[in-house]
Design an enzyme around this catalytic site. Structure first.
Site, short mmCIF file in Angstrom:
data_model
loop_
_atom_site.label_atom_id
_atom_site.label_comp_id
_atom_site.label_asym_id
_atom_site.label_seq_id
_atom_site.Cartn_x
_atom_site.Cartn_y
_atom_site.Cartn_z
N ASN A 132 -70.87 -0.24 99.96
CA ASN A 132 -71.54 -1.49 100.32
C ASN A 132 -72.91 -1.64 99.64
OD1 ASN A 132 -72.19 -3.81 102.37
ND2 ASN A 132 -73.86 -2.32 102.60
N LYS A 148 -69.50 -7.80 90.32
CA LYS A 148 -68.61 -8.07 91.46
C LYS A 148 -67.20 -8.46 90.98
CE LYS A 148 -71.67 -7.16 94.60
NZ LYS A 148 -71.54 -5.98 95.46
N ILE A 163 -76.05 -6.31 105.63
CA ILE A 163 -74.63 -6.26 105.98
C ILE A 163 -74.23 -4.83 106.38
CG2 ILE A 163 -72.30 -6.41 104.99
CD1 ILE A 163 -73.36 -8.76 103.25
N TYR A 180 -75.03 -9.93 87.77
CA TYR A 180 -74.58 -9.59 89.13
C TYR A 180 -73.13 -10.00 89.33
CZ TYR A 180 -74.22 -9.87 94.26
OH TYR A 180 -73.81 -9.73 95.57
N THR A 223 -79.69 -11.67 104.83
CA THR A 223 -80.08 -10.26 104.79
C THR A 223 -81.36 -10.18 103.95
OG1 THR A 223 -78.97 -9.83 102.69
CG2 THR A 223 -77.63 -9.53 104.68
N ASP A 247 -79.31 8.14 96.10
CA ASP A 247 -79.21 7.04 95.14
C ASP A 247 -77.75 6.99 94.69
OD1 ASP A 247 -79.17 5.36 92.98
OD2 ASP A 247 -80.81 6.35 91.90
N VAL A 248 -77.05 5.95 95.05
CA VAL A 248 -75.60 5.91 94.76
C VAL A 248 -75.29 5.84 93.26
CG1 VAL A 248 -74.88 4.94 96.98
CG2 VAL A 248 -75.48 3.38 95.09
N1 LIG Z 1 -76.37 -11.04 101.42
C1 LIG Z 1 -75.48 -11.78 100.76
O1 LIG Z 1 -75.55 -13.03 100.76
C2 LIG Z 1 -74.34 -11.13 100.02
C3 LIG Z 1 -73.32 -11.95 99.52
C4 LIG Z 1 -72.25 -11.38 98.85
C5 LIG Z 1 -72.21 -10.00 98.67
N2 LIG Z 1 -73.21 -9.22 99.15
C6 LIG Z 1 -73.11 -7.78 98.92
O2 LIG Z 1 -73.22 -7.10 100.16
C7 LIG Z 1 -73.78 -5.80 99.95
C8 LIG Z 1 -74.93 -5.60 100.91
O3 LIG Z 1 -75.90 -6.60 100.63
P1 LIG Z 1 -77.09 -6.97 101.62
O4 LIG Z 1 -77.32 -8.42 101.47
O5 LIG Z 1 -76.86 -6.39 102.96
O6 LIG Z 1 -78.30 -6.21 100.87
P2 LIG Z 1 -79.64 -5.57 101.41
O7 LIG Z 1 -80.58 -5.57 100.25
O8 LIG Z 1 -80.06 -6.23 102.64
O9 LIG Z 1 -79.21 -4.05 101.70
C9 LIG Z 1 -78.79 -3.26 100.61
C10 LIG Z 1 -78.53 -1.83 101.05
O10 LIG Z 1 -78.15 -1.10 99.87
C11 LIG Z 1 -78.98 0.04 99.75
N3 LIG Z 1 -79.18 0.38 98.33
C12 LIG Z 1 -79.61 -0.42 97.32
N4 LIG Z 1 -79.67 0.28 96.19
C13 LIG Z 1 -79.23 1.54 96.48
C14 LIG Z 1 -79.08 2.72 95.73
N5 LIG Z 1 -79.36 2.78 94.41
N6 LIG Z 1 -78.62 3.83 96.36
C15 LIG Z 1 -78.34 3.79 97.68
N7 LIG Z 1 -78.48 2.71 98.44
C16 LIG Z 1 -78.94 1.60 97.84
C17 LIG Z 1 -80.29 -0.32 100.43
O11 LIG Z 1 -81.00 0.86 100.80
C18 LIG Z 1 -79.76 -1.12 101.62
O12 LIG Z 1 -79.34 -0.24 102.63
C19 LIG Z 1 -74.18 -5.74 98.47
O13 LIG Z 1 -73.20 -5.05 97.74
C20 LIG Z 1 -74.22 -7.20 98.07
O14 LIG Z 1 -73.98 -7.38 96.69
C21 LIG Z 1 -74.29 -9.75 99.81
#
Ligand SMILES: NC(=O)c1ccc[n+]([C@@H]2O[C@H](COP(=O)([O-])OP(=O)(O)OC[C@H]3O[C@@H](n4cnc5c(N)ncnc54)[C@H](O)[C@@H]3O)[C@@H](O)[C@H]2O)c1
Length: 256
Positions: A87, A156, A18, A152, A187, A60-61
């Site tokens: 994000n 949220k 995302i 998780y 993703t 690392d956030v």
């Molecule tokens: N994919 C889904 O279905 C979905 C649904 C609801 C919410 N979300 C939320 O959307 C957001 C993005 O999810 P996604 O599916 O794109 O995930 P993803 O795993 O594809 O990407 C996650 C990103 O976060 C970064 N990241 C993870 N841990 C980190 C850390 N400690 N420090 C810095 N960066 C870090 C990774 O490097 C990557 O860029 C998340 O917060 C997730 O909870 C995703």
């Protein structure tokens, strides 16, 4: 007209999923994007695809000094921050609470939630100067719950509460704070969650069906909503928890 023209957007987790869809959408609307993520290879590749006027930072956030350093690097390069998009997130483990270990719980809290404390602590003065905004990628499950994913969903749910409290605290500074709530989005994270399910092969059909609009989307649908919320077109919107979920929260449905 580009609706994010010259805005500097500090985007955590912008290297893939995302986040990368948001990065592309922000750049297309004229923003300078700071991609903040944990793996150098992915950050480098994302900035290469986006263009050299954008910035990549490995951070690392969940680590305060990493986040402080990333904010400083952003100011050094661009002289301002107009938006922070929180994000970055992790979704593992897919388990009920009694099976969740201390380490799993803590990691989820630190990456998904404590990261907001750090980006806000170190970015607040800059947002105050720019009258900027904060956007949180939360999740629909923080509102409605989800089986087998307790820790998780707790992160949220807390993020949604925090979004409203932050919106109230920062309104006097003209800083808007909003959240988007995806349901499912294809993703790398969702693929990983799929593998953790008892029957991974059935997951694609299940994910299409939970969205009344009929399919599990890619990240572009989230990115379009985020562009709007970060733009001046949303200038009177704060404290909103916006589902971008194809209607997944809309209640009982007939059998199909
Ligand atoms: N994919 C889904 O279905 C979905 C649904 C609801 C919410 N979300 C939320 O959307 C957001 C993005 O999810 P996604 O599916 O794109 O995930 P993803 O795993 O594809 O990407 C996650 C990103 O976060 C970064 N990241 C993870 N841990 C980190 C850390 N400690 N420090 C810095 N960066 C870090 C990774 O490097 C990557 O860029 C998340 O917060 C997730 O909870 C995703």
């Amino acid at each position: 007209m580009q609706i994010l023209s010259d805005k500097v957007i500090f985007l955590t987790g912008g290297s893939m999923g995302i986040g990368f869809e948001c990065a592309k959408a922000y750049a297309n609307e004229g923003a300078k994007v700071v991609i903040v993520a944990s793996s150098w290879g992915q950050v480098e590749e994302a900035v290469e695809r986006l263009g050299s006027e954008h910035l990549g930072i490995v951070c690392d956030v969940s680590n305060a000094s990493d986040v402080e350093g990333a904010i400083h690097q952003t100011i050094e390069k661009y002289g301002r921050i107009n938006a922070i998009h929180n994000n970055a997130g992790i979704a593992t483990p897919s388990k009920p609470l009694h099976q969740t270990s201390d380490e799993e719980w803590q990691l989820l809290m630190d990456v998904n939630l404590k990261s907001l404390l750090f980006t806000t602590r170190f970015g607040f003065e800059e947002l105050k100067k720019s009258g900027g905004c904060i956007l949180n990628t939360s999740s629909l499950v923080g509102e409605i719950g989800q089986e087998n994913h307790a820790a998780y969903t707790a992160t949220k749910g807390a993020m949604n509460a925090l979004t409203k409290s932050m919106a109230l605290d920062y309104a006097p500074y003209k800083i808007r704070v909003n959240a988007v709530l995806p349901a499912g989005v294809w993703t790398p994270m969702l693929r990983k969650w799929q593998e953790e399910q008892p029957d991974p092969a059935s997951v694609e059909k299940y994910l299409d069906e939970i969205h009344p609009l009929g399919y599990c989307p890619e990240g572009d649908v989230i990115a379009d909503a985020c562009v709007f919320l970060l733009s001046d077109k949303a200038r009177f919107i704060t404290g909103t928890i916006l589902p971008v979920s194809g209607g997944a929260e809309l209640g009982y449905r007939s059998l199909r």
